[in-house]
Scaffold this active site. Structure first.
Site, mmCIF file in Angstrom:
data_model
loop_
_atom_site.group_PDB
_atom_site.id
_atom_site.type_symbol
_atom_site.label_atom_id
_atom_site.label_comp_id
_atom_site.label_asym_id
_atom_site.label_seq_id
_atom_site.Cartn_x
_atom_site.Cartn_y
_atom_site.Cartn_z
ATOM 1 N N THR A 96 55.312 -15.646 -74.037
ATOM 2 C CA THR A 96 55.837 -16.944 -73.200
ATOM 3 C C THR A 96 57.034 -16.656 -72.467
ATOM 4 O OG1 THR A 96 54.996 -18.272 -75.120
ATOM 5 C CG2 THR A 96 56.360 -19.336 -73.663
ATOM 6 N N ARG A 129 53.174 -12.220 -66.431
ATOM 7 C CA ARG A 129 54.498 -12.748 -66.539
ATOM 8 C C ARG A 129 55.838 -11.546 -66.371
ATOM 9 N NH1 ARG A 129 52.845 -17.082 -71.772
ATOM 10 N NH2 ARG A 129 52.536 -18.744 -70.383
ATOM 11 N N HIS A 138 49.887 -20.248 -67.097
ATOM 12 C CA HIS A 138 49.547 -20.925 -68.394
ATOM 13 C C HIS A 138 48.167 -20.106 -68.735
ATOM 14 C CE1 HIS A 138 48.037 -23.820 -71.400
ATOM 15 N NE2 HIS A 138 46.956 -23.846 -70.727
ATOM 16 N N LYS A 178 51.539 -21.604 -62.082
ATOM 17 C CA LYS A 178 52.599 -22.482 -62.044
ATOM 18 C C LYS A 178 53.409 -22.532 -60.635
ATOM 19 C CE LYS A 178 52.816 -22.420 -66.994
ATOM 20 N NZ LYS A 178 53.809 -22.434 -68.410
#
Ligand code: GTP
Ligand code: MG
Length: 139
Positions: free
Chosen positions: A93, A104, A117, A11
């Site tokens: 998330t 992440r 993603h 991203k």
């Protein structure tokens, strides 16, 4: 074949922060083979289309404007159990809840700017992959 593939996108935050190389290393070290890859960006309209399933969610407009703010690296990846294993590799998330060592956890700053993603099902992996890539039959 399709069940061994997933779709991912690095991203805009991770691209802008210089993490493309480190993230691709994590992906290939985890045993995923890169089948297709691009360096590109989404218009606001295209980002809206990509995230159509979230249209009724309160964060939809922010998500769409965020995803069209900068360059991205979409990829199709191959490995046994690709969808599930990739979700494990990227983590939750919300990066503050992502397990140690996940992409992440290492490279994301917030739930909006969450670095990467990963498709959530085989069907969505195929749909999302074909959103960015065509002519995959030659691979
Ligand atoms: P993706 O791999 O990007 O699809 O993330 P995900 O599957 O872990 O989450 P989901 O598909 O539910 O949401 C898509 C994206 O919307 C997330 O990556 C977040 O950036 C954003 N998002 C999801 N839930 C929230 C939320 O509660 N608040 C905000 N601000 N953003 C959210
Ligand atoms: Mg999702």
């Amino acid at each position: 074949m399709a069940t061994n593939r997933t779709f991912t996108m690095i991203k805009p935050d991770a691209v802008a922060n210089g993490h493309i190389g480190a993230i691709i290393n994590k992906i290939t070290e985890a045993g995923f083979k890169i089948i297709a890859m691009k360096y590109t960006h989404l218009s606001n309209e295209k980002a809206g289309e990509f995230y159509e399933v979230h249209k009724s969610r309160p964060f939809y407009n922010d998500l769409v404007s965020y995803m069209s703010k900068g360059n991205i690296v979409p990829m199709i990846l191959e490995k046994d159990n690709a969808v599930e294993d990739f979700r494990k590799l990227i983590g939750a998330t919300d990066p503050s809840k992502a397990e140690q060592g996940t992409i992440r956890n290492l490279y994301a700053k917030s739930i909006d700017a969450n670095a990467i993603h990963g498709s959530d099902s085989d069907d969505n992996a195929a749909i999302e992959g074909s959103f960015f890539f065509s002519m995959l039959e030659r691979f």
